[in-house]
Structures are given as structure tokens and as C-alpha cells.
Design an enzyme around this catalytic site. Structure first.
Site, mmCIF file in Angstrom:
data_model
loop_
_atom_site.group_PDB
_atom_site.id
_atom_site.type_symbol
_atom_site.label_atom_id
_atom_site.label_comp_id
_atom_site.label_asym_id
_atom_site.label_seq_id
_atom_site.Cartn_x
_atom_site.Cartn_y
_atom_site.Cartn_z
ATOM 1 N N GLU A 72 0.823 -1.294 0.137
ATOM 2 C CA GLU A 72 0.069 0.052 -0.172
ATOM 3 C C GLU A 72 0.817 1.267 0.210
ATOM 4 O OE1 GLU A 72 -0.549 -2.474 2.118
ATOM 5 O OE2 GLU A 72 -2.750 -3.328 1.883
ATOM 6 N N PHE B 142 -11.865 -7.649 13.455
ATOM 7 C CA PHE B 142 -10.581 -8.016 12.567
ATOM 8 C C PHE B 142 -10.380 -6.940 11.484
ATOM 9 C CE2 PHE B 142 -9.181 -10.249 8.478
ATOM 10 C CZ PHE B 142 -7.730 -10.814 9.112
ATOM 11 N N GLN B 143 -9.028 -6.693 11.603
ATOM 12 C CA GLN B 143 -8.538 -5.527 10.607
ATOM 13 C C GLN B 143 -9.154 -4.321 10.740
ATOM 14 O OE1 GLN B 143 -8.458 -7.348 6.359
ATOM 15 N NE2 GLN B 143 -6.285 -7.780 6.958
ATOM 16 N N LYS C 281 -18.061 -0.993 5.581
ATOM 17 C CA LYS C 281 -18.445 -2.123 4.691
ATOM 18 C C LYS C 281 -20.000 -1.912 4.285
ATOM 19 C CE LYS C 281 -16.878 -6.796 3.078
ATOM 20 N NZ LYS C 281 -16.441 -7.940 3.888
ATOM 21 N N MET D 226 24.085 9.536 2.352
ATOM 22 C CA MET D 226 24.029 10.569 2.876
ATOM 23 C C MET D 226 24.274 10.658 4.619
ATOM 24 S SD MET D 226 23.710 13.849 2.408
ATOM 25 C CE MET D 226 22.476 14.591 0.986
#
Lengths: 570, 180
Positions: free
Chosen positions: A54, A116-117, A166, A479
Site C-alpha cells: 500500500e 478483525f482488521q 463495509k 548521506m
């Protein structure tokens, strides 16, 4: 538009189409499956790019937004899908990049139950979004999406997140879409005060050593021509911030180079000699100013800015001209007298000669055996006729590429400025390529940052995105190593990398490549990369312990810029 | 120089906005001394009164960042001198202490407090005033016994003769109309 009954998830897709969205970057999962199901019917109208993570979707959307000026769109699921977006959203927030991120969320009765999630992505993303909103009923969808695009793309742009439960995706609504044109509590562009413009013009007319600093605000406002007209009428030397790069052609006689920590010698040194500084669409970032109390204390500051909260945030403005830079620059140009500052401009050229001799020439045409980042950038720029889009990651290569890759047209530079997000470059290059399919996109990335989002090679291969990837490999987090060398007594604490065989990895993903280790092979290698039909990975093994100079050491004044290690003052 | 400032925020009534506003303070490690939120005289517009101890320079920046939030209509800041403000405090004392001697009664009379409720076990006293005043009453009553004590956040009005929000909204409406 007549109303029709659709599901919430269909409404999401239809709303995006109403906003002219042609590309979505995303990753499906449980809580966003209804939206993905609705998307399945629209594959002819909108392209979906399945990234490998993602974070890649967020950076790709940023790359797309930077090149097109339109909001980049992401779809991800709830929980880890949403939290994985956060780095990209934070990057977009600090670099004023318009994004519309749509996250799936657990069904509304489950909110707050540790389902969940489930993650509180609205809460998590508050500090890094321009606006965010949770949708729990289907009826809210069209209006919320319309507002999201309006907020993301107007004024000072930024990322917006919509979290859609949802059940809102499954539910039905009477769909009707109206674009958002105003919000009572939000004024995207402050009204211009003509008296401030006049006041600024008087100061500019009286200036002996004026200097203009331009940032990304010029690109966002599409004010490139207005900027050029202003400097050409007044003869004022103009220098750019990292994100302002490409707003003015590199070879313009009044373009005096880059500001900041690794910017050019002249613009840094002479900042503390200028009597008037005109800052356009830039925010006096600490990488530009160095030590603020020692930054241009002698100069009158004129600040052209769209975001009122930037005025006096870091550097006090003597005159603040609020408003859209396209309009304010035009008004300012109309109000100033034609002028020239040849002697003053010549000071910049003198500094350029010194910098050339001490640094640039050695970087671009090295005589030592080891390859330099500078010569790679020089050849890549020359061979693309300076018409390519440059995408960079973060680190030494980013500074070198910004310094030496020349530009002819605006919106040609994509990088992570404010957040300094390693791992940005590779996914951002995918979005840039999709935003400008006909242009050559060259992604210059270090070996460290490349490995942070290397999985996106899969996305590039699957979508046949012809990105030309140059990995500048010094087997170091360069760097950080440079700072360790200069400021931490060469204590190289955890900066050396054991790298994989990048070319084999590229081949594993189905991407052709070539590894350059000697100078004789460099031009050929770059030419082969450019001529290759499709994505290409060019690894260039460069000198292990090269440093980027000049440098304004952290906490030092811009006029204490150093040209080489050990020189206290240039 | 640090001193007490009153920040007044007018906003739309949107979920999550309180967090957006408080984050502006936490990000800069500025402590909020007092916070009051309620609906303003204009339906749908909410008013926050936030008290902090800070420098004027920082307050200006904080107000700028708050105003930048999409759902915020306008934010102002004022020093204490520019405002009329009050806090309300409730004190629960044992009722029997009122019968033992007249100390509590005197304290209540002298401080301009009032008795809200008397029950067999306890008596609740109410006082409005500045924090120092409500605190002073607490110290007095606690010489006997305060069973429970609560003080509200600040509510404040400007000394300005004009209601700045109405004026602001008129300007804003005109501006939005000009966008059409």
C-alpha cells in the site's frame, strides 16, 4: 442528472468517474471488496494499478499527482492496508500533494470493537491529512467524495482520506452527483490585497540587490510564465527550492540555481547580501534557511503565498501578498518598473565559476577512476535532451540529481522533499509514467532507498511501465555516511550495506537490466537503457565514499556554506 | 514573554474536529489549561474556548494552524484583559458542618457563592468567578472539609462591542457568493 438507485460501492466508482479519475492505485482486501467488485465493471473507464504494497500505492498516486496536477487516488482495505498508506499520506501532506485515499472499514456496528482488521485510520491520519471523514451510510458517499476532491485539489493542495464502512459500501442510495464548488468554512485562496501588491512593488523598484526564491507554489498555481515575465521585466536573479525545481528552465539566464543545504554556492552565499528577498510559493524550510536568525537578517522579505499560516511562520515577512501566485505575480509584474541588475547578477555568475572549479567540474567530468553520481546524471540528462521527467528518492543521489539534471519544462521533477521518504522514488516513478505516458521517466534511486520499496518492480513489470531506473550503488546509506564522516568523526555506525545482485532481482521480476562498473561502459549503458522498449534497470557502481558539496552544515548560516570538507567558509 | 491567552474557535459541528484542534497544541507541546466547547448563538456553529499559557508569537502561529483546518470558520486570540470570563465551581461539603457553626455560612455569603442543594449527607455550593476566586473558596471550605470539588473550563466574552463572528460570517457569505 437524474437519480438512480445504486449500491454504495457503485456510487464510489461513479463519483470518481464524475471527477475525471482515470487511474487508481490500490490493493484489495476484506473491507474494500465491495468497491473492488464495483470496479470490476468499469475496467474500460478507469485503470487500476495493483501495487505490491500500500505504501507503493500512495507514492505512485503522489507521482501521478505531481505530474498531472490532478489528485492521485488510492484504494486500500482497512487495518494494515490503511496504516500502510500513512507514510505516503504524510509525505503528500508536507509536500502539498493532492491525494484522495479511500480506505475500506469494518461494518459500522463493529466500529470500536477491535474487529478483525479494524484500525482507527481516521484518528491515525488526522495529523497528516488536509481533511478526512468516515462514511457510515451510503447516502453520504457522493457528497463526501465531491468535497474530498475539492479540498484535495484547491488552494494549497493536500491529501484527503475517506474511510468507508463495509455496510455503507453494500447499502443502496439514490445516486446523484454534484461537484463541490464551495465549503463555508474553507477559503482555498485568500483574496488579494492590491495595496500589498503596490507596497511590494515599491520595495522591489527601490531594491539594489533583489533576489527571488521560488518553490512548488509556482508549479501548483501554474504560474511558470508569470514568474518568467516577472523576473525578465525586473532582471531579478531567481533561485529554486527542491520542489520548485523545473518551474523555470535551467538555462534561463536569470535562473541562478538551487537553494539550501546542498544547493548552489551563489544563491546561498548571496542570500545574506540581498537587500530584498521575494519568496514565491515557498515556506522557508529549514533545509533552505539553515540557522534562521542568521538567514537574510539584512533583507526585506516579500512573501507571495496562498496559505496564510505560512506567513511569519519561520521568517518574518515585511510584506505578505496572499493569494494565488499566478494572479499575484501577474499583478506584481504590472506594478513594477522594468529594471536590470547586471552587476548583482554577475555576482551569482562569479560564484558559479568558483563552484564550477571546486566542485561541479570534478563531479561531472571526473578524472579519478571511480564513477561519480554527477557524471551519471549529466549523461542521463544530455541523452534525454533534458526533456525527461526526473524522479528521485532521498539521499545523496537526490541532491546530485537535482543539482545536475537540467530541465526545459515544468512538472518534470518528482521527489520527496519535506518528509524525505526513502523508498519514495520507485513507486512514484510508476505514477509519473502513468500521468505522462508519452514522456521518458528516469528514476534515480540509491541502493538504500531502492530496497525499501523494491517489490514495486513487480508492478512496473506487470503493467509494462517503461520506467528507466538508475540505481546509484555505493553500498552505503550515503548521506548518513557523509554526515558520519563530517560530523561524527567517521564513526560509520550501521551505514554499510551488503546488497543483493540487483540485476538478477530485476530479471526475476522480468525487467531487463545492466550493471555498469567502469567509465567506458557508462554512456553505452545509459544509451541502452533509454533505447530499451519497456522498463529497464541500470545499476551504476559509484565511488563508495563520495560526498555531496557544497554544503550548509546543519545549524550553520547559509553564508557559511562550505565547498569542501575542512573549509570553514567558502 | 509567556502569559495566559484565550483562543476562541468557531467551527462547523463535525466529528473529529476536536482532535484536529487539540493536535495543533500537542504537536507543539503546548498544554491546554482549560477547554470549553458548546454550541454558539448561531445554530450549528460551535464555539471552543481554549486557555493556554504561551508567548504571543506562538499563539499567533497556533491560531493560524487552527484556522487552516477545513471545518474551522474562524479563530481569534485575546489576552485576559481583553475578555470577560468566568468559571463555575461546585463544592460538596458535609451538611452537618453547616450546623456545627456558622463558618461555612459566612464563607458562602462573603464569597458570593450560593447553595445549590442540601441533602442529609451533603450540601452542594456553587460559585462562579475566576480561577483564583474559586480556588480561594476551596481553600476556605477545605479548612472544614470538601468532600468533592469540580471546576469547569472557562467561558469568555470579548470586551469588543461588535460580535465578530456575525461580521465574519457576513463577509464569508459575500465571498462565497462571489465565487459563484
Amino acid at each position: 442528472m437524474t437519480k438512480r438507485k445504486v449500491s454504495g460501492s457503485q456510487a464510489v466508482i461513479l463519483s470518481l468517474l464524475e471527477e475525471g479519475v482515470d487511474t487508481i492505485f490500490g490493493y484489495p482486501g476484506g473491507a474494500i471488496m465491495p468497491i473492488y467488485d464495483a470496479l470490476y465493471d468499469h475496467d474500460k473507464n478507469v485503470k487500476h494499478i495493483l501495487t505490491r504494497h500500500e505504501q507503493g500505492a500512495a507514492h505512485a498516486a503522489e507521482g501521478y499527482a505531481k505530474i498531472t496536477g490532478k489528485a492521485g487516488v488510492c484504494f486500500v482495505t482497512s487495518g494494515p492496508g490503511a496504516t500502510n498508506l500513512i507514510t505516503g499520506i504524510a509525505d503528500a501532506m508536507i509536500d502539498s500533494t493532492p491525494l484522495v485515499c479511500i480506505t475500506g472499514q469494518v461494518a459500522s456496528p463493529l466500529l470500536g470493537t477491535d474487529a478483525f482488521q479494524e484500525s482507527d485510520v481516521v484518528g491515525i491520519s488526522i495529523p497528516v491529512t488536509k481533511w478526512n471523514y468516515q462514511i457510515t451510510t451510503p447516502e453520504e458517499i457522493p457528497e463526501a467524495i465531491a468535497q474530498a476532491f475539492y479540498i484535495a485539489q484547491t488552494g494549497r493542495p493536500g491529501p484527503v482520506l475517506l474511510d468507508i464502512t463495509k455496510d455503507a459500501q453494500f447499502g443502496e442510495l439514490e445516486f446523484e452527483y454534484k461537484k463541490c464548488r464551495k465549503i463555508r468554512s474553507y477559503v482555498p485562496e485568500p483574496q488579494i490585497d492590491p495595496f500589498k501588491v503596490k507596497e511590494a512593488a515599491e520595495i522591489i523598484d527601490a531594491a539594489k540587490k533583489p533576489m527571488l526564491l521560488f518553490g512548488q507554489g509556482v508549479i501548483i498555481a501554474q504560474a511558470e510564465e508569470e514568474l518568467k515575465a516577472f523576473v525578465e521585466k525586473t532582471g531579478i536573479p531567481a533561485a529554486w527550492t527542491l520542489l520548485g525545481l523545473s518551474a523555470m528552465p535551467t538555462d534561463h539566464p536569470l535562473n541562478v540555481g538551487m537553494l539550501g543545504m546542498h544547493g548552489n554556492y551563489g544563491p546561498n552565499l548571496l542570500t545574506n547580501e540581498a537587500d530584498v528577498i521575494i519568496a514565491v510559493g515557498m515556506r522557508f524550510d529549514d533545509r533552505v534557511t539553515g540557522k534562521v536568525p542568521a538567514y537574510a537578517p539584512q533583507a526585506k522579505i516579500i512573501h507571495l503565498e496562498v496559505d496564510p499560516s505560512e506567513i511569519n511562520k519561520i521568517k518574518r515577512a515585511d510584506v505578505a501578498v496572499l493569494g494565488n501566485a499566478k494572479k499575484t505575480l501577474k499583478m506584481l509584474t504590472d506594478n513594477v518598473k522594468p529594471n536590470r541588475h547586471d552587476e548583482w547578477l554577475n555576482r551569482f555568475n562569479e560564484c558559479r565559476v568558483i563552484e564550477n572549479e571546486k566542485i561541479i567540474h570534478k563531479d561531472l567530468f571526473p578524472e579519478k577512476p571511480g564513477l561519480t553520481m554527477g557524471e551519471v546524471i549529466r549523461i542521463a540528462g544530455d541523452k534525454t535532451n533534458h526533456e525527461a521527467i526526473l524522479v528521485t528518492d532521498v539521499g545523496q543521489h537526490q541532491m546530485v540529481a537535482s543539482r545536475y539534471f537540467k530541465f526545459r519544462q515544468s512538472r518534470s521533477n518528482v521527489t520527496s522533499g519535506g518528509l524525505g521518504t526513502m523508498g519514495f522514488g520507485l513507486p512514484a516513478s510508476m505514477g509519473a509514467q502513468l500521468g505522462a505516458p508519452d514522456r521518458t521517466v528516469i528514476a534515480v534511486i540509491g541502493d538504500g532507498g531502492f530496497q525499501m520499496t523494491i517489490q514495486e518492480l513487480g508492478t512496473i513489470a506487470q503493467n509494462k511501465l517503461p520506467v528507466k531506473i538508475i540505481v546509484l550503488n555505493n553500498n552505503f546509506l550515503g548521506m548518513v555516511r557523509q554526515w558520519q564522516q563530517l560530523f561524527f568523526e567517521k564513526r560509520y555506525s550501521f551505514t554499510e550495506l551488503q546488497n543483493p545482485d540487483f540485476i538478477t532481482i530485476g530479471k526475476g521480476f522480468g525487467i531487463d537490466g545492466h550493471k555498469v562498473t567502469v567509465r567506458d561502459d557508462l554512456e553505452k549503458g545509459i544509451q541502452k537503457m533509454i533505447d530499451h522498449d519497456g522498463p529497464y534497470l541500470l545499476e551504476v557502481v559509484i565511488e563508495k565514499e563520495d560526498n555531496v558539496f557544497p554544503m550548509v552544515p546543519s545549524g550553520a548560516s547559509v553564508s557559511d556554506i562550505i565547498l569542501e570538507p575542512g573549509t570553514p567558509k567558502g | 514573554m509567556k502569559k495566559e491567552y484565550n483562543i476562541t474557535v468557531f467551527s462547523e459541528n463535525h466529528i473529529g474536529l476536536l482532535t484536529r484542534i487539540t493536535i495543533v497544541f500537542t504537536r507543539r507541546k503546548v498544554n491546554i489549561d482549560s477547554l470549553t466547547v458548546s454550541e454558539s448563538a448561531l445554530p450549528g456553529i460551535y464555539k471552543f474556548t481554549i486557555v493556554i499559557n504561551s508567548t504571543e508569537e506562538q499563539v499567533i502561529k497556533i491560531v493560524g494552524q487552527i484556522e487552516k483546518q477545513i471545518d474551522v470558520l474562524k479563530a481569534f486570540y485575546h489576552t485576559n484583559d481583553e475578555m470577560i470570563y468566568q468559571e463555575i465551581a461546585l463544592y460538596k461539603v458535609p451538611t452537618e458542618a453547616l450546623f456545627e457553626n456558622d463558618t461555612i455560612e459566612k464563607v458562602v455569603r462573603n464569597s458570593g457563592a450560593r447553595i445549590l442543594e442540601i441533602a442529609r449527607e451533603y450540601t452542594v455550593i456553587e460559585k462562579t468567578g475566576h480561577k483564583e476566586e474559586t480556588q480561594e473558596l476551596f481553600e476556605e471550605l477545605n479548612k472544614i472539609k470538601v468532600m468533592q470539588f469540580i471546576r469547569s473550563g472557562r467561558v469568555a466574552l470579548t470586551r469588543d462591542p461588535i460580535e465578530r463572528l456575525s461580521e465574519f460570517l457576513k463577509e464569508r457569505d459575500a465571498l462565497l457568493e462571489s465565487l459563484d
